[in-house]
Design a protein around this motif. Structure first.
Motif, short mmCIF file in Angstrom:
data_model
loop_
_atom_site.label_atom_id
_atom_site.label_comp_id
_atom_site.label_asym_id
_atom_site.label_seq_id
_atom_site.Cartn_x
_atom_site.Cartn_y
_atom_site.Cartn_z
N ALA A 121 0.83 -1.21 0.00
CA ALA A 121 0.00 0.00 0.00
C ALA A 121 0.86 1.26 0.00
O ALA A 121 0.54 2.24 -0.68
N LEU A 122 1.95 1.24 0.77
CA LEU A 122 2.83 2.41 0.81
C LEU A 122 3.49 2.62 -0.55
O LEU A 122 3.62 3.77 -1.02
N THR A 123 3.90 1.56 -1.19
CA THR A 123 4.48 1.66 -2.53
C THR A 123 3.48 2.29 -3.50
O THR A 123 3.84 3.16 -4.30
N TYR A 124 2.24 1.86 -3.42
CA TYR A 124 1.21 2.40 -4.30
C TYR A 124 1.00 3.90 -4.03
O TYR A 124 0.86 4.70 -4.97
N LEU A 125 1.00 4.28 -2.76
CA LEU A 125 0.83 5.69 -2.40
C LEU A 125 1.93 6.55 -3.01
O LEU A 125 1.67 7.62 -3.56
N THR A 126 3.17 6.08 -2.95
CA THR A 126 4.29 6.88 -3.47
C THR A 126 4.22 7.05 -4.99
O THR A 126 4.75 8.01 -5.53
N CYS A 127 3.54 6.11 -5.65
CA CYS A 127 3.39 6.23 -7.11
C CYS A 127 2.42 7.35 -7.47
O CYS A 127 2.49 7.90 -8.58
N ARG A 128 1.51 7.69 -6.55
CA ARG A 128 0.51 8.73 -6.82
C ARG A 128 0.86 10.06 -6.17
O ARG A 128 0.55 11.12 -6.71
N CYS A 129 1.45 10.00 -4.99
CA CYS A 129 1.78 11.22 -4.23
C CYS A 129 3.28 11.51 -4.39
O CYS A 129 4.08 11.29 -3.47
N LYS A 130 3.64 12.03 -5.54
CA LYS A 130 5.05 12.20 -5.86
C LYS A 130 5.64 13.51 -5.36
O LYS A 130 6.83 13.78 -5.56
N ASN A 131 4.81 14.35 -4.70
CA ASN A 131 5.30 15.62 -4.17
C ASN A 131 5.69 15.55 -2.70
O ASN A 131 5.97 16.58 -2.08
N LEU A 132 5.70 14.35 -2.14
CA LEU A 132 6.01 14.21 -0.71
C LEU A 132 7.40 14.77 -0.41
O LEU A 132 8.38 14.45 -1.08
N LYS A 133 7.44 15.60 0.64
CA LYS A 133 8.71 16.16 1.10
C LYS A 133 9.06 15.69 2.50
O LYS A 133 10.24 15.63 2.85
N ARG A 134 8.03 15.38 3.29
CA ARG A 134 8.28 14.93 4.66
C ARG A 134 7.38 13.74 4.96
O ARG A 134 6.16 13.83 4.84
N LEU A 135 8.00 12.64 5.36
CA LEU A 135 7.28 11.39 5.56
C LEU A 135 7.74 10.76 6.87
O LEU A 135 8.93 10.52 7.06
N ASN A 136 6.78 10.51 7.75
CA ASN A 136 7.09 9.90 9.05
C ASN A 136 6.51 8.49 9.08
O ASN A 136 5.30 8.31 9.10
N GLN A 138 11.74 14.65 -4.34
CA GLN A 138 11.80 15.91 -3.59
C GLN A 138 11.86 15.69 -2.08
O GLN A 138 11.89 16.66 -1.31
N LEU A 139 11.87 14.45 -1.64
CA LEU A 139 11.80 14.15 -0.21
C LEU A 139 12.94 14.82 0.55
O LEU A 139 14.10 14.74 0.15
N GLN A 140 12.58 15.47 1.67
CA GLN A 140 13.57 16.17 2.49
C GLN A 140 13.72 15.57 3.88
O GLN A 140 14.76 15.73 4.51
N SER A 141 12.67 14.91 4.36
CA SER A 141 12.71 14.36 5.72
C SER A 141 12.04 13.01 5.75
O SER A 141 10.93 12.84 5.23
N LEU A 142 12.71 12.04 6.37
CA LEU A 142 12.17 10.69 6.46
C LEU A 142 12.50 10.11 7.83
O LEU A 142 13.66 10.06 8.23
N ASN A 143 11.45 9.68 8.54
CA ASN A 143 11.61 9.05 9.84
C ASN A 143 11.32 7.56 9.71
O ASN A 143 10.19 7.17 9.42
#
Length: 369
Positions: free
Chosen positions: A174-189, A211-216
């Motif tokens: 499901a997370l993989t699918y989300l990233t295919c659609r929400c490609k503007n994510l900059k901060r992901l926890n 464009q990701l800048q922060s990942l927890n």
């Protein structure tokens, strides 16, 4: 109804008449003349209603006001772009389902919970109506399933910030699918998302979210060097990475981040006990490489480093990192190099110990990634 778009002067006059007194005489005395009149609360201009609500500063009042009449509901639905329901101790799910059709212009939505309330039906309602959503906090939503991520992927493609920490039921599919659609994510926890944060999901993030800048990734103990090195390659703009509790990673991950992410400001390696001196020297060397270009070690270099419980590290290697990045501090005033649990590193010190006058400089702001 008041026709036309009132000017700032008229809005100020209306606002003062409502906030100061209902007495027309007192209003005239304060404004030097007759005030604009309203035949009823329903006739408030949209801008004035929003100003009153913003002065109250309570999202509960926004919800109450939206139920006064259809005019207020429509006005608030048009003007309110940020909403938090974190104060709601029960029935948050039903409340969100009822509010989503009203507040279709939301850009920021906080649904953090102390105890599990939110279900997939509420997230699906948000995805169905709030297509302009940019920031969403679903932390500690233990009842949510993959249905929620699929709904967000379809309904909220403009997301730039997503906090699903503690949502342990999500899968990496499901997370993989989300990233295919929400490609503007900059901060992901993804802290605590053990099933979702797999190497496969990290590779998808690297491929889709450049464009990701922060990942927890705190306590995602299935993450390995394969996933982290993919991130370092695909997300060169990363500024904050939390790998605390990712017990499988080794020096390879840190070396990849040091070489691939020149803007890295914060790195969490708590309890990553496979990390050795090689990782520290790679960080120190990344500073040397960056200085060859236009780069400021204080403004652009590493400012927060947590190596607590990394017991394989030695003082010379950690001191090399501390010396390379002036923003790293061991002094109590600005404790940004965290080495608790590493008794062998007590001799490591920041520049403030050698140059006490530096400690008096203005404190650096915390970077809330």
């Amino acid at each position: 109804m008041v026709s036309g778009r009132p000017g700032n002067g008229e809005l100020d006059a209306w606002f003062k008449s409502l906030m100061v007194s209902s007495s027309s005489q007192r209003g005239q005395a304060e404004t030097g003349g007759p005030l604009p009149t309203l035949s009823g609360w329903k006739d408030l201009p949209v801008e004035l209603l929003l100003r009153i609500i913003s002065n109250v500063g309570d999202d509960r009042m926004v919800i109450v006001a939206s139920g006064v009449c259809t005019g207020w509901r429509d006005a608030l639905g048009w003007g309110v772009t940020s909403l938090s329901l974190s104060w709601c101790k029960q029935n948050m799910n039903n409340l969100m389902i009822s509010l989503a059709p009203k507040f279709t212009k939301l850009q920021v939505l906080t649904l953090r919970q102390n105890k599990p309330q939110l279900e997939d039906s509420a997230v699906e309602a948000v995805a169905n109506y709030c297509h302009d959503l940019r920031e969403l906090d679903l932390s500690r939503s233990f009842r949510l399933s993959d249905r929620s991520l699929y709904a967000l992927a379809h309904g909220c493609p403009r997301l730039t910030r997503l906090n699903i920490s503690g949502c342990s039921n999500f899968s990496d599919t499901a997370l993989t699918y989300l990233t295919c659609r929400c490609k503007n994510l900059k901060r992901l926890n993804l802290c605590g998302c053990v099933k979702a944060a797999s190497d496969r999901a990290l590779q998808a993030i690297a491929q889709n979210c450049g464009q990701l800048q922060s990942l927890n990734l705190g306590w995602c103990d299935g993450v390995t060097d394969k996933g982290v090195t993919s991130l370092a390659s695909g997300c060169p703009d990363l500024r904050a990475v939390d790998l605390c509790g990712c017990v499988l990673i080794t020096d390879e991950s840190v070396v990849a981040l040091a070489n691939g992410c020149p803007h890295l400001r914060s790195l969490g390696l708590y309890f990553c006990q496979n990390i050795t001196d090689r990782a520290m020297y790679s960080l120190a060397n990344s500073c040397v490489k960056s200085k060859r270009g236009r780069w400021d070690a204080v403004k652009d270099g590493l400012a927060n480093l947590n190596i607590s419980q990394c017991t394989a590290l030695t003082p010379p290697a950690v001191q090399a990192v501390c010396d390379s990045f002036p923003a790293l501090h061991t002094c109590p005033e600005r404790h940004s190099l965290i080495i608790s649990g590493c008794l062998s590193l007590t001799s490591v010190h920041c520049a403030c110990a050698l140059h006490p006058h530096r400690a008096g400089r203005a404190l650096m702001p915390n970077h809330a990634y």
